[in-house]
Design a protein around this motif. Structure first.
Motif, PDB file in Angstrom:
ATOM      1  N   ALA A 243       0.829  -1.210   0.000  1.00 46.42           N
ATOM      2  CA  ALA A 243       0.000   0.000   0.000  1.00 46.42           C
ATOM      3  C   ALA A 243       0.860   1.255   0.000  1.00 46.42           C
ATOM      4  CB  ALA A 243      -0.931  -0.006   1.214  1.00 46.42           C
ATOM      5  N   ILE A 244       2.021   1.190   0.667  1.00 43.84           N
ATOM      6  CA  ILE A 244       2.925   2.342   0.698  1.00 43.84           C
ATOM      7  C   ILE A 244       3.451   2.624  -0.704  1.00 43.84           C
ATOM      8  CG2 ILE A 244       5.045   3.270   1.689  1.00 43.84           C
ATOM      9  CD1 ILE A 244       4.635   1.402   4.067  1.00 43.84           C
ATOM     10  N   LEU A 245       3.818   1.558  -1.412  1.00 45.38           N
ATOM     11  CA  LEU A 245       4.290   1.711  -2.782  1.00 45.38           C
ATOM     12  C   LEU A 245       3.203   2.312  -3.665  1.00 45.38           C
ATOM     13  CD1 LEU A 245       6.231  -1.637  -3.418  1.00 45.38           C
ATOM     14  CD2 LEU A 245       7.199   0.614  -2.962  1.00 45.38           C
ATOM     15  N   MET A 246       1.981   1.824  -3.501  1.00 48.95           N
ATOM     16  CA  MET A 246       0.876   2.299  -4.325  1.00 48.95           C
ATOM     17  C   MET A 246       0.649   3.799  -4.123  1.00 48.95           C
ATOM     18  SD  MET A 246      -1.232   1.090  -6.558  1.00 48.95           S
ATOM     19  CE  MET A 246      -1.182  -0.680  -6.171  1.00 48.95           C
ATOM     20  N   ILE A 247       0.612   4.215  -2.867  1.00 51.89           N
ATOM     21  CA  ILE A 247       0.395   5.630  -2.565  1.00 51.89           C
ATOM     22  C   ILE A 247       1.612   6.458  -2.963  1.00 51.89           C
ATOM     23  CG2 ILE A 247       0.030   7.297  -0.711  1.00 51.89           C
ATOM     24  CD1 ILE A 247      -1.590   5.140   0.743  1.00 51.89           C
ATOM     25  N   GLY A 248       2.816   5.929  -2.668  1.00 53.61           N
ATOM     26  CA  GLY A 248       4.037   6.666  -2.968  1.00 53.61           C
ATOM     27  C   GLY A 248       4.253   6.887  -4.445  1.00 53.61           C
ATOM     28  N   PHE A 249       4.081   5.831  -5.242  1.00 50.68           N
ATOM     29  CA  PHE A 249       4.288   5.955  -6.680  1.00 50.68           C
ATOM     30  C   PHE A 249       3.198   6.800  -7.330  1.00 50.68           C
ATOM     31  CE2 PHE A 249       6.812   1.712  -6.980  1.00 50.68           C
ATOM     32  CZ  PHE A 249       7.848   2.318  -6.285  1.00 50.68           C
ATOM     33  N   SER A 250       1.998   6.710  -6.817  1.00 52.63           N
ATOM     34  CA  SER A 250       0.921   7.567  -7.334  1.00 52.63           C
ATOM     35  C   SER A 250       1.219   9.024  -7.031  1.00 52.63           C
ATOM     36  CB  SER A 250      -0.425   7.165  -6.707  1.00 52.63           C
ATOM     37  OG  SER A 250      -0.805   5.865  -7.095  1.00 52.63           O
ATOM     38  N   PHE A 251       1.794   9.259  -5.848  1.00 60.57           N
ATOM     39  CA  PHE A 251       2.123  10.632  -5.471  1.00 60.57           C
ATOM     40  C   PHE A 251       3.210  11.208  -6.367  1.00 60.57           C
ATOM     41  CE2 PHE A 251       4.839  13.603  -3.148  1.00 60.57           C
ATOM     42  CZ  PHE A 251       3.916  14.596  -2.856  1.00 60.57           C
ATOM     43  N   THR A 252       4.270  10.443  -6.627  1.00 58.90           N
ATOM     44  CA  THR A 252       5.342  10.965  -7.476  1.00 58.90           C
ATOM     45  C   THR A 252       4.824  11.271  -8.875  1.00 58.90           C
ATOM     46  OG1 THR A 252       6.038   8.701  -8.058  1.00 58.90           O
ATOM     47  CG2 THR A 252       7.152   9.755  -6.210  1.00 58.90           C
ATOM     48  N   SER A 253       3.942  10.421  -9.381  1.00 61.22           N
ATOM     49  CA  SER A 253       3.397  10.634 -10.727  1.00 61.22           C
ATOM     50  C   SER A 253       2.565  11.902 -10.795  1.00 61.22           C
ATOM     51  CB  SER A 253       2.537   9.435 -11.150  1.00 61.22           C
ATOM     52  OG  SER A 253       3.321   8.266 -11.294  1.00 61.22           O
ATOM     53  N   CYS A 254       1.682  12.072  -9.817  1.00 57.76           N
ATOM     54  CA  CYS A 254       0.796  13.244  -9.867  1.00 57.76           C
ATOM     55  C   CYS A 254       1.539  14.512  -9.481  1.00 57.76           C
ATOM     56  CB  CYS A 254      -0.427  13.033  -8.981  1.00 57.76           C
ATOM     57  SG  CYS A 254      -0.119  13.056  -7.204  1.00 57.76           S
ATOM     58  N   TRP A 255       2.561  14.415  -8.621  1.00 54.26           N
ATOM     59  CA  TRP A 255       3.265  15.622  -8.201  1.00 54.26           C
ATOM     60  C   TRP A 255       4.105  16.206  -9.325  1.00 54.26           C
ATOM     61  CZ3 TRP A 255       8.377  17.213  -7.586  1.00 54.26           C
ATOM     62  CH2 TRP A 255       8.542  18.399  -6.863  1.00 54.26           C
ATOM     63  N   VAL A 256       4.795  15.349 -10.073  1.00 54.23           N
ATOM     64  CA  VAL A 256       5.648  15.834 -11.158  1.00 54.23           C
ATOM     65  C   VAL A 256       4.830  16.611 -12.179  1.00 54.23           C
ATOM     66  CG1 VAL A 256       7.056  15.109 -13.123  1.00 54.23           C
ATOM     67  CG2 VAL A 256       7.440  14.091 -10.880  1.00 54.23           C
ATOM     68  N   PHE A 257       3.620  16.127 -12.473  1.00 52.65           N
ATOM     69  CA  PHE A 257       2.763  16.835 -13.428  1.00 52.65           C
ATOM     70  C   PHE A 257       1.924  17.915 -12.739  1.00 52.65           C
ATOM     71  CE2 PHE A 257       3.603  13.024 -15.932  1.00 52.65           C
ATOM     72  CZ  PHE A 257       3.737  13.541 -17.211  1.00 52.65           C
ATOM     73  N   GLY A 258       1.374  17.577 -11.580  1.00 51.74           N
ATOM     74  CA  GLY A 258       0.457  18.491 -10.912  1.00 51.74           C
ATOM     75  C   GLY A 258       1.093  19.762 -10.397  1.00 51.74           C
TER      76      GLY A 258
END
Length: 236
Positions: free
Chosen positions: A60-75
């Protein structure tokens, strides 16, 4: 401007941001806390159950962490209101998107290696028994496969960050998928939900054709959809 130049700029954005170090600390703290609570001062604890349980717990940490990096770089481009400046520059939009995805991949793979290293060092510190290099390597390769699968589905967060023009919506989606994943897993449909398929790999369960197809389609939608958004959508 060449791809490498844009890639260098994107790397500097990440490395000079406090968010990068917050993510590093978070990825180190979570497995340490889980490992100490579960295995410290537990007699005759072995490496195999330790790696199986702890790596499974951090899915779950990986899921949240990787989703965060993806959305942060673009967002962050929308949150910092730099998207307009970026779009008017004589820079290929395709190169801009590709550079961001490359940075996301490098960031995620580095964090995956870092987290496993923390788990491994913690196991040595606790004094686990029955360890062997074949066991460690096999656990790492299984964990790496699950991490790569998680990166694939996290492209949806990148797409949502662009569609919603920020990173709050994709972060909300990340937490929602964790909740839904628990329900789906309990119902026995893990092989058909993109965000639970990585956990199957981590459990050593071979993926069927349906699971591989769902995983690939999800990744393509996120990746190609993001490129199409930058290429064709009206940006304000």
């Amino acid at each position: 401007m060449k791809l490498l130049s844009i890639l260098h700029c994107e790397a500097l954005k990440v490395l000079r941001s406090s968010v990068f170090w917050i993510v590093v600390i978070s990825f180190a703290a979570m497995p340490i806390m889980i490992g100490f609570v579960s295995y410290n001062n537990v007699p005759d604890t072995g490496w195999e159950p330790y790696l199986t349980d702890l790596l499974g717990s951090i899915t779950a940490i990986l899921m949240i962490g990787f989703s965060f990096t993806s959305c942060w770089v673009f967002g962050r481009e929308y949150a910092d209101k730099t998207i307009s400046e970026l779009l008017v520059k004589p820079v290929s939009r395709l190169y801009a998107v590709l550079s961001k995805f490359i940075i996301i991949f490098l960031w995620d793979i580095m964090m995956a290696f870092f987290m496993f290293t923390v788990v491994f060092i913690l196991g040595i510190f606790i004094g686990l028994k029955g360890g062997s290099w074949p066991l460690i390597v096999n656990s790492f390769l299984t964990y790496l496969a699950a991490s790569l699968a998680t990166m694939v589905v996290s492209t949806i967060s990148a797409l949502l960050a662009n569609v919603s023009k920020g990173y709050l919506a994709p972060i909300g989606l990340a937490f929602l998928t964790v909740i839904i994943s628990n329900v789906v897993a309990t119902a026995g449909f893990s092989s058909y939900f993109p965000w639970t398929i990585p956990s199957l790999l981590l459990s050593g369960i071979p993926l069927g054709t349906a699971s591989i197809t769902i995983l690939a389609v999800t990744g393509i939608i996120g990746f190609a959809g993001t490129i199409a958004w930058w290429r064709f959508a009206e940006q304000q």
